[in-house]
Design a protein around this motif. Structure first.
Motif, PDB file in Angstrom:
ATOM      1  N   GLU A 153       0.819  -1.216   0.000  1.00 56.71           N
ATOM      2  CA  GLU A 153       0.000   0.000   0.000  1.00 56.71           C
ATOM      3  C   GLU A 153       0.852   1.264   0.000  1.00 56.71           C
ATOM      4  OE1 GLU A 153      -3.405   2.093   2.863  1.00 56.71           O
ATOM      5  OE2 GLU A 153      -3.053  -0.082   2.944  1.00 56.71           O
ATOM      6  N   TYR A 154       1.900   1.286   0.821  1.00 52.40           N
ATOM      7  CA  TYR A 154       2.709   2.503   0.967  1.00 52.40           C
ATOM      8  C   TYR A 154       3.980   2.469   0.124  1.00 52.40           C
ATOM      9  CZ  TYR A 154      -0.462   3.603   4.764  1.00 52.40           C
ATOM     10  OH  TYR A 154      -1.587   3.881   5.500  1.00 52.40           O
ATOM     11  N   ALA A 155       4.420   1.284  -0.272  1.00 48.65           N
ATOM     12  CA  ALA A 155       5.558   1.090  -1.180  1.00 48.65           C
ATOM     13  C   ALA A 155       6.718   2.036  -0.893  1.00 48.65           C
ATOM     14  CB  ALA A 155       5.090   1.250  -2.631  1.00 48.65           C
ATOM     15  N   PRO A 156       7.299   1.974   0.303  1.00 48.21           N
ATOM     16  CA  PRO A 156       8.467   2.820   0.579  1.00 48.21           C
ATOM     17  C   PRO A 156       9.610   2.509  -0.393  1.00 48.21           C
ATOM     18  CG  PRO A 156       8.250   1.091   2.222  1.00 48.21           C
ATOM     19  CD  PRO A 156       6.992   1.057   1.418  1.00 48.21           C
ATOM     20  N   VAL A 157      10.451   3.480  -0.630  1.00 45.05           N
ATOM     21  CA  VAL A 157      11.518   3.346  -1.617  1.00 45.05           C
ATOM     22  C   VAL A 157      12.512   2.277  -1.165  1.00 45.05           C
ATOM     23  CG1 VAL A 157      13.409   4.552  -2.786  1.00 45.05           C
ATOM     24  CG2 VAL A 157      11.258   5.758  -2.300  1.00 45.05           C
ATOM     25  N   LYS A 158      12.915   1.431  -2.116  1.00 43.07           N
ATOM     26  CA  LYS A 158      13.912   0.398  -1.808  1.00 43.07           C
ATOM     27  C   LYS A 158      15.275   1.041  -1.582  1.00 43.07           C
ATOM     28  CE  LYS A 158      14.940  -0.512  -6.681  1.00 43.07           C
ATOM     29  NZ  LYS A 158      14.894  -1.499  -7.769  1.00 43.07           N
ATOM     30  N   SER A 159      16.153   0.333  -0.901  1.00 41.56           N
ATOM     31  CA  SER A 159      17.480   0.868  -0.578  1.00 41.56           C
ATOM     32  C   SER A 159      18.447   0.789  -1.749  1.00 41.56           C
ATOM     33  CB  SER A 159      18.074   0.112   0.619  1.00 41.56           C
ATOM     34  OG  SER A 159      17.247   0.242   1.762  1.00 41.56           O
ATOM     35  N   PHE A 160      18.326  -0.279  -2.578  1.00 44.48           N
ATOM     36  CA  PHE A 160      19.226  -0.477  -3.720  1.00 44.48           C
ATOM     37  C   PHE A 160      18.655  -1.604  -4.570  1.00 44.48           C
ATOM     38  CE2 PHE A 160      20.833  -2.669   0.072  1.00 44.48           C
ATOM     39  CZ  PHE A 160      20.807  -3.995  -0.344  1.00 44.48           C
ATOM     40  N   ASP A 161      19.207  -1.780  -5.744  1.00 45.67           N
ATOM     41  CA  ASP A 161      18.768  -2.861  -6.617  1.00 45.67           C
ATOM     42  C   ASP A 161      19.255  -4.202  -6.071  1.00 45.67           C
ATOM     43  OD1 ASP A 161      17.472  -1.208  -8.425  1.00 45.67           O
ATOM     44  OD2 ASP A 161      19.281  -0.904  -9.634  1.00 45.67           O
TER      45      ASP A 161
END
Length: 361
Positions: A153-161
């Protein structure tokens, strides 16, 4: 603290001394820890035989009840090695592959992540606890379905690929437990009992609810110092609140056990009771990052290729009031297990002394 410990164990040069002197290194360290208020259980073994075991301190400071060697502790992140084993067992049963995409099993907004990335903390997934802390109604208890829902729902940004770097991820191990449930169609807790704890005779080990823990007389409570420097139950601190409102999570923690059961687990990993030796070798192999360099984490284990006794794998755990560690020297079947219930700074010193003492008994 544990990074310093890892550096010590990696750089340590073994010096030959007589048996009595080596044993005294450990007993002196334990006596010092006891004088300085250390509370916990210490176990040192060779080839599965207990060489040293002692219980220091208190099970509960409120009633001054003494700790015993068989008392049960919250393992915190030591639980991850059991979650990793569940994935390995699923792989050997043909239910999944380590390089499967996570999206094959659970819907998530982060493409390109494999099960191997989850196992080795190279997924780049954001911290689930931060999202839940911000948005979850803490009058309710969340588990994996709610955690996954909020991440979608909130899909926080990932840290890296995926595969770019190593970053310790509790979120990844929530995903792993959920993948086990999807692949098997069974509850993760029940399956862990059926596949690991019961076959290995680990009868004091379980994933317990707060209510279940309260009924276990031998459960060692975690303790922290209050503003007056007095040890009190960690449950009275705000930092412990998440263990209630995230009380149904599975995968990154929540296994509770005692030292002798952990030794049974340790020894079983030298056999093929659970998975093949080839699969265990994969677990003990550090992940190769996209740039070709090695991380220092396998499947639920930190990897140290060189140590006083050859290849070493280890893991630590930390929950409010608890510090835990297991150190395993694979080539010589030497084991150190310490379960501490007052987050005492002497834990690392005792591990160092135990390592020094293991040269000759």
């Amino acid at each position: 603290m544990y990074k310093l410990l890892a550096l010590f164990l990696l750089a340590f040069v073994y010096v030959q001394v007589d048996t009595v002197a080596q044993q005294k290194i450990l007993t002196d360290a334990v006596e010092r820890a006891q004088r300085e208020g250390f509370s916990g259980v210490i176990l040192v073994a060779q080839d599965g035989e207990i060489l040293f075991e002692d219980a220091l301190g208190l099970r509960a400071y409120e009633n001054r009840s003494l700790l015993h060697e068989d008392d049960i502790f919250e393992l915190a992140s030591l639980s991850k090695q059991f979650t990793a084993m569940m994935i390995m067992m699923c792989k050997e049963k043909g239910l999944l592959d380590f390089d499967d995409q996570v999206s094959k099993y659970i819907e998530n907004p982060y493409p390109g992540i494999t099960i191997r990335n989850l196992l080795t903390h190279t997924s780049g997934l954001p911290d689930y606890q931060a999202i839940m802390d911000e948005h979850w109604d803490k009058s309710k208890v969340a588990g994996n379905p709610e955690i996954l829902k909020y991440l979608r729902e909130y899909a926080p940004v990932k840290s890296f690929d995926p595969g770019e770097q190593y970053e310790y991820s509790n979120t990844g191990y929530v995903f792993l437990a959920s993948i086990v449930e999807k692949a098997t169609g069974k509850d993760f807790v029940e399956l862990m009992r059926e596949w690991i704890f019961q076959p290995l005779g680990m009868y004091d080990t379980d994933i317990r609810s707060l209510e279940e823990k309260a009924k276990v007389e031998t459960f060692a409570a975690g303790h922290l110092k209050d503003e007056n420097g007095k040890y009190v139950n960690a449950a009275t601190f705000h930092s412990d609140d998440y263990t209630i409102w995230l009380g149904n999570r599975k995968g990154p923690g929540r296994v509770s056990s005692n030292a002798k059961d952990l030794l049974k687990w340790d020894q079983a990993l030298y056999t093929e009771k659970l998975v093949s030796k080839e699969t265990m070798e994969e677990a003990y192999t550090a992940f190769k990052l996209n740039n070709g360099t090695r991380s220092y984490y396998g499947f639920g284990w930190e990897i140290k290729p060189q140590s006083p006794f050859g290849k070493m794998v280890m893991h630590t755990g930390s929950n409010p009031g608890y510090s835990t560690i297991i150190v395993r020297y694979l080539e010589e079947n030497k084991t150190i297990i310490i379960l501490n219930n007052n987050v005492h700074p002497d834990l690392m010193r005792v591990v160092e002394a135990a390592t020094l003492s293991l040269g000759k008994w």
